[in-house]
Design an enzyme around this catalytic site. Structure first.
Site, PDB file in Angstrom:
ATOM      1  CG  ASP A  39      -2.051   1.001   1.110  1.00 31.66           C
ATOM      2  OD1 ASP A  39      -3.210   0.576   0.999  1.00 31.66           O
ATOM      3  OD2 ASP A  39      -1.768   2.230   1.120  1.00 31.66           O
ATOM      4  CG  ASN A  97     -12.223  -0.521   3.772  1.00 26.97           C
ATOM      5  OD1 ASN A  97     -12.591  -0.855   4.889  1.00 26.97           O
ATOM      6  ND2 ASN A  97     -11.037   0.024   3.545  1.00 26.97           N
ATOM      7  CD  GLU A 105      -9.945   6.596   0.439  1.00 29.26           C
ATOM      8  OE1 GLU A 105      -8.781   6.341   0.070  1.00 29.26           O
ATOM      9  OE2 GLU A 105     -10.236   7.472   1.270  1.00 29.26           O
ATOM     10  CB  VAL A 106      -9.228   1.762  -5.038  1.00 33.28           C
ATOM     11  CG1 VAL A 106      -8.862   1.248  -6.426  1.00 33.28           C
ATOM     12  CG2 VAL A 106      -8.234   2.813  -4.575  1.00 33.28           C
ATOM     13  CG  HIS A 110      -8.704  -3.065  -2.489  1.00 36.60           C
ATOM     14  ND1 HIS A 110      -9.610  -2.349  -3.235  1.00 36.60           N
ATOM     15  CD2 HIS A 110      -8.547  -2.373  -1.336  1.00 36.60           C
ATOM     16  CE1 HIS A 110      -9.973  -1.262  -2.570  1.00 36.60           C
ATOM     17  NE2 HIS A 110      -9.351  -1.258  -1.409  1.00 36.60           N
ATOM     18  CG  HIS A 112      -6.665  -2.830   3.051  1.00 31.33           C
ATOM     19  ND1 HIS A 112      -5.929  -1.681   2.865  1.00 31.33           N
ATOM     20  CD2 HIS A 112      -7.879  -2.591   2.490  1.00 31.33           C
ATOM     21  CE1 HIS A 112      -6.675  -0.783   2.228  1.00 31.33           C
ATOM     22  NE2 HIS A 112      -7.863  -1.312   1.984  1.00 31.33           N
TER      23      HIS A 112
END
Ligand code: 5GP
Length: 125
Positions: A39, A97, A105-106, A110, A112
């Site tokens: 990240d 998320n 946000e993206v 994905h 983390h």
């Protein structure tokens, strides 16, 4: 800014551009199903993003649209990356998320991976 996590896939999102090699990343793992890279704003000594190779906006989109092979291959990659960083003994956290309340946000699904220190009971603020 958070995204909805639903809706059409945006081919110009930053992770799509990383997958195409148009934007550099610090790659730590890659196989047929997943790419993993550091990240850009790490929140722990180990903070890796693992993304599927397919075009999925969010966890909702991924679980609804991806094949069992893609889902299985992706989550095997998550485990492989955690092992690669030697996190199995000390422990780690994964986080995905999703949408507005999840503060995604993206808009490319994905996970983390956090590790390398005690993370506390939860990452909620
Ligand atoms: P989200 O809130 O969508 O779950 O997390 C997106 C993550 O992507 C953030 O932790 C952010 O630091 C990371 N990120 C955003 N842009 C880039 C980039 O260009 N390169 C890398 N390596 N990470 C990024």
């Amino acid at each position: 800014m958070a995204v909805t996590g639903l809706g059409p896939y945006d081919d110009n999102n930053i992770f799509a551009r990383i997958l195409r090699g148009e934007v550099p990343c610090k790659r730590v793992y890659e196989d047929a199903f997943a790419l993993a890279f550091d990240d850009i704003h790490p929140r722990a000594p180990v903070h890796v993003l693992i993304i599927p190779k397919g075009k999925y906006v969010s966890l909702a989109d991924f679980t609804a649209g991806a094949s069992a092979e893609e889902v299985g291959g992706f989550f095997k990659a998550v485990g492989t990356v955690a092992k690669q960083f030697g996190l199995e003994e000390t422990g780690y956290r994964i986080l995905a998320n999703m949408g507005g309340n999840g503060h995604q946000e993206v808009p490319h699904f994905h996970v983390h991976l956090f590790g390398g220190r005690a993370l506390g009971p939860m990452l909620l603020q």
